[in-house]
Scaffold this motif. Structure first.
Motif, PDB file in Angstrom:
ATOM      1  N   ARG A  53     -43.393  24.217   2.694  1.00  0.00           N
ATOM      2  CA  ARG A  53     -43.066  23.264   3.744  1.00  0.00           C
ATOM      3  C   ARG A  53     -42.511  21.996   3.126  1.00  0.00           C
ATOM      4  O   ARG A  53     -42.839  21.635   2.007  1.00  0.00           O
ATOM      5  CB  ARG A  53     -44.307  22.956   4.569  1.00  0.00           C
ATOM      6  CG  ARG A  53     -44.730  24.171   5.376  1.00  0.00           C
ATOM      7  CD  ARG A  53     -45.751  23.802   6.393  1.00  0.00           C
ATOM      8  NE  ARG A  53     -45.958  24.943   7.265  1.00  0.00           N
ATOM      9  CZ  ARG A  53     -47.126  25.336   7.691  1.00  0.00           C
ATOM     10  NH1 ARG A  53     -48.205  24.686   7.353  1.00  0.00           N
ATOM     11  NH2 ARG A  53     -47.230  26.371   8.481  1.00  0.00           N
ATOM     12  N   VAL A  54     -41.670  21.315   3.899  1.00  0.00           N
ATOM     13  CA  VAL A  54     -41.036  20.083   3.454  1.00  0.00           C
ATOM     14  C   VAL A  54     -41.607  18.938   4.277  1.00  0.00           C
ATOM     15  O   VAL A  54     -41.726  19.036   5.499  1.00  0.00           O
ATOM     16  CB  VAL A  54     -39.500  20.152   3.658  1.00  0.00           C
ATOM     17  CG1 VAL A  54     -38.847  18.852   3.263  1.00  0.00           C
ATOM     18  CG2 VAL A  54     -38.919  21.327   2.888  1.00  0.00           C
ATOM     19  N   GLN A  55     -41.960  17.866   3.615  1.00  0.00           N
ATOM     20  CA  GLN A  55     -42.492  16.706   4.303  1.00  0.00           C
ATOM     21  C   GLN A  55     -41.353  15.749   4.636  1.00  0.00           C
ATOM     22  O   GLN A  55     -40.520  15.446   3.784  1.00  0.00           O
ATOM     23  CB  GLN A  55     -43.506  15.991   3.418  1.00  0.00           C
ATOM     24  CG  GLN A  55     -44.196  14.838   4.108  1.00  0.00           C
ATOM     25  CD  GLN A  55     -45.309  14.263   3.247  1.00  0.00           C
ATOM     26  OE1 GLN A  55     -45.523  14.694   2.119  1.00  0.00           O
ATOM     27  NE2 GLN A  55     -46.018  13.302   3.785  1.00  0.00           N
ATOM     28  N   ILE A  56     -41.288  15.303   5.903  1.00  0.00           N
ATOM     29  CA  ILE A  56     -40.243  14.377   6.311  1.00  0.00           C
ATOM     30  C   ILE A  56     -40.881  13.144   6.949  1.00  0.00           C
ATOM     31  O   ILE A  56     -41.839  13.256   7.706  1.00  0.00           O
ATOM     32  CB  ILE A  56     -39.248  15.026   7.292  1.00  0.00           C
ATOM     33  CG1 ILE A  56     -39.966  15.505   8.564  1.00  0.00           C
ATOM     34  CG2 ILE A  56     -38.483  16.163   6.643  1.00  0.00           C
ATOM     35  CD1 ILE A  56     -39.039  15.914   9.687  1.00  0.00           C
ATOM     36  N   PRO A  57     -40.353  11.973   6.624  1.00  0.00           N
ATOM     37  CA  PRO A  57     -40.872  10.767   7.280  1.00  0.00           C
ATOM     38  C   PRO A  57     -40.194  10.582   8.630  1.00  0.00           C
ATOM     39  O   PRO A  57     -38.997  10.853   8.777  1.00  0.00           O
ATOM     40  CB  PRO A  57     -40.481   9.651   6.316  1.00  0.00           C
ATOM     41  CG  PRO A  57     -39.254  10.165   5.654  1.00  0.00           C
ATOM     42  CD  PRO A  57     -39.411  11.669   5.580  1.00  0.00           C
ATOM     43  N   ILE A  58     -40.941  10.163   9.624  1.00  0.00           N
ATOM     44  CA  ILE A  58     -40.357   9.841  10.925  1.00  0.00           C
ATOM     45  C   ILE A  58     -40.956   8.523  11.411  1.00  0.00           C
ATOM     46  O   ILE A  58     -42.071   8.158  11.039  1.00  0.00           O
ATOM     47  CB  ILE A  58     -40.592  10.946  11.981  1.00  0.00           C
ATOM     48  CG1 ILE A  58     -42.086  11.156  12.249  1.00  0.00           C
ATOM     49  CG2 ILE A  58     -39.941  12.247  11.591  1.00  0.00           C
ATOM     50  CD1 ILE A  58     -42.376  12.007  13.458  1.00  0.00           C
ATOM     51  N   ARG A  59     -40.214   7.830  12.220  1.00  0.00           N
ATOM     52  CA  ARG A  59     -40.709   6.603  12.833  1.00  0.00           C
ATOM     53  C   ARG A  59     -40.819   6.864  14.331  1.00  0.00           C
ATOM     54  O   ARG A  59     -39.873   7.363  14.954  1.00  0.00           O
ATOM     55  CB  ARG A  59     -39.766   5.437  12.572  1.00  0.00           C
ATOM     56  CG  ARG A  59     -39.699   5.072  11.121  1.00  0.00           C
ATOM     57  CD  ARG A  59     -38.988   3.747  10.948  1.00  0.00           C
ATOM     58  NE  ARG A  59     -38.827   3.421   9.547  1.00  0.00           N
ATOM     59  CZ  ARG A  59     -39.753   2.846   8.779  1.00  0.00           C
ATOM     60  NH1 ARG A  59     -40.920   2.535   9.301  1.00  0.00           N
ATOM     61  NH2 ARG A  59     -39.531   2.594   7.507  1.00  0.00           N
ATOM     62  N   ILE A  60     -41.977   6.542  14.886  1.00  0.00           N
ATOM     63  CA  ILE A  60     -42.186   6.702  16.324  1.00  0.00           C
ATOM     64  C   ILE A  60     -42.726   5.385  16.875  1.00  0.00           C
ATOM     65  O   ILE A  60     -43.305   4.578  16.147  1.00  0.00           O
ATOM     66  CB  ILE A  60     -43.141   7.871  16.657  1.00  0.00           C
ATOM     67  CG1 ILE A  60     -44.529   7.677  16.038  1.00  0.00           C
ATOM     68  CG2 ILE A  60     -42.547   9.193  16.214  1.00  0.00           C
ATOM     69  CD1 ILE A  60     -45.533   8.733  16.437  1.00  0.00           C
ATOM     70  N   ALA A  61     -42.546   5.195  18.156  1.00  0.00           N
ATOM     71  CA  ALA A  61     -43.044   3.995  18.821  1.00  0.00           C
ATOM     72  C   ALA A  61     -44.575   3.968  18.753  1.00  0.00           C
ATOM     73  O   ALA A  61     -45.224   5.019  18.679  1.00  0.00           O
ATOM     74  CB  ALA A  61     -42.583   3.974  20.275  1.00  0.00           C
ATOM     75  N   HIS A  62     -45.118   2.769  18.764  1.00  0.00           N
ATOM     76  CA  HIS A  62     -46.574   2.616  18.702  1.00  0.00           C
ATOM     77  C   HIS A  62     -47.251   3.361  19.853  1.00  0.00           C
ATOM     78  O   HIS A  62     -48.289   4.009  19.663  1.00  0.00           O
ATOM     79  CB  HIS A  62     -46.953   1.125  18.730  1.00  0.00           C
ATOM     80  CG  HIS A  62     -48.396   0.898  18.464  1.00  0.00           C
ATOM     81  ND1 HIS A  62     -49.364   0.935  19.441  1.00  0.00           N
ATOM     82  CD2 HIS A  62     -49.050   0.654  17.304  1.00  0.00           C
ATOM     83  CE1 HIS A  62     -50.539   0.719  18.912  1.00  0.00           C
ATOM     84  NE2 HIS A  62     -50.391   0.533  17.611  1.00  0.00           N
ATOM     85  N   SER A  63     -46.664   3.300  21.040  1.00  0.00           N
ATOM     86  CA  SER A  63     -47.256   3.988  22.196  1.00  0.00           C
ATOM     87  C   SER A  63     -47.273   5.503  21.994  1.00  0.00           C
ATOM     88  O   SER A  63     -48.230   6.180  22.373  1.00  0.00           O
ATOM     89  CB  SER A  63     -46.517   3.630  23.481  1.00  0.00           C
ATOM     90  OG  SER A  63     -45.158   4.019  23.394  1.00  0.00           O
ATOM     91  N   GLN A  64     -46.209   6.042  21.377  1.00  0.00           N
ATOM     92  CA  GLN A  64     -46.179   7.473  21.090  1.00  0.00           C
ATOM     93  C   GLN A  64     -47.245   7.832  20.063  1.00  0.00           C
ATOM     94  O   GLN A  64     -47.897   8.865  20.188  1.00  0.00           O
ATOM     95  CB  GLN A  64     -44.809   7.887  20.547  1.00  0.00           C
ATOM     96  CG  GLN A  64     -43.702   7.880  21.568  1.00  0.00           C
ATOM     97  CD  GLN A  64     -42.365   8.165  20.931  1.00  0.00           C
ATOM     98  OE1 GLN A  64     -42.063   7.664  19.850  1.00  0.00           O
ATOM     99  NE2 GLN A  64     -41.543   8.954  21.613  1.00  0.00           N
ATOM    100  N   HIS A  65     -47.406   6.981  19.063  1.00  0.00           N
ATOM    101  CA  HIS A  65     -48.407   7.238  18.037  1.00  0.00           C
ATOM    102  C   HIS A  65     -49.812   7.233  18.634  1.00  0.00           C
ATOM    103  O   HIS A  65     -50.642   8.084  18.297  1.00  0.00           O
ATOM    104  CB  HIS A  65     -48.315   6.202  16.911  1.00  0.00           C
ATOM    105  CG  HIS A  65     -49.275   6.467  15.802  1.00  0.00           C
ATOM    106  ND1 HIS A  65     -50.512   5.858  15.741  1.00  0.00           N
ATOM    107  CD2 HIS A  65     -49.204   7.293  14.737  1.00  0.00           C
ATOM    108  CE1 HIS A  65     -51.152   6.296  14.671  1.00  0.00           C
ATOM    109  NE2 HIS A  65     -50.379   7.166  14.045  1.00  0.00           N
ATOM    110  N   THR A  66     -50.079   6.305  19.530  1.00  0.00           N
ATOM    111  CA  THR A  66     -51.390   6.234  20.188  1.00  0.00           C
ATOM    112  C   THR A  66     -51.654   7.503  20.982  1.00  0.00           C
ATOM    113  O   THR A  66     -52.733   8.110  20.866  1.00  0.00           O
ATOM    114  CB  THR A  66     -51.460   5.000  21.104  1.00  0.00           C
ATOM    115  OG1 THR A  66     -51.241   3.826  20.316  1.00  0.00           O
ATOM    116  CG2 THR A  66     -52.798   4.914  21.799  1.00  0.00           C
ATOM    117  N   LYS A  67     -50.684   7.939  21.773  1.00  0.00           N
ATOM    118  CA  LYS A  67     -50.833   9.178  22.555  1.00  0.00           C
ATOM    119  C   LYS A  67     -51.025  10.383  21.638  1.00  0.00           C
ATOM    120  O   LYS A  67     -51.882  11.236  21.874  1.00  0.00           O
ATOM    121  CB  LYS A  67     -49.615   9.408  23.446  1.00  0.00           C
ATOM    122  CG  LYS A  67     -49.482   8.447  24.585  1.00  0.00           C
ATOM    123  CD  LYS A  67     -48.209   8.740  25.369  1.00  0.00           C
ATOM    124  CE  LYS A  67     -47.973   7.748  26.462  1.00  0.00           C
ATOM    125  NZ  LYS A  67     -46.741   8.023  27.202  1.00  0.00           N
TER     126      LYS A  67
END
Length: 68
Positions: A11-25
């Motif tokens: 598997r390959v690890q990829i960085p992603i950025r998500i909104a704080h609200s998405q991270h909380t959910k």
């Protein structure tokens, strides 16, 4: 929960950025279901790709709430 990689390649690890609200959910769902966030993310990405391949990118993007 042990995850078995059935693919030939690692598997390959990829960085992603998500909104704080998405991270909380995302975190809350992971905790509530006891499904690791990496498993949820892989499933969501796979479903999204399949949806794009099936319906086309325009239809999928028209369904999204976020602006790209």
């Amino acid at each position: 929960m042990t995850i078995i990689n059935l693919e030939d390649q690692p598997r390959v690890q990829i960085p992603i950025r998500i909104a704080h609200s998405q991270h909380t959910k995302f975190t809350n769902i992971s905790k509530r279901t006891k499904i690791p966030m990496s498993t949820l993310a892989r499933d969501a990405i796979a479903r999204h790709i399949k949806d794009i391949e099936t319906r086309g990118i325009t239809a999928v993007l028209n369904d999204l709430d976020e602006v790209y």
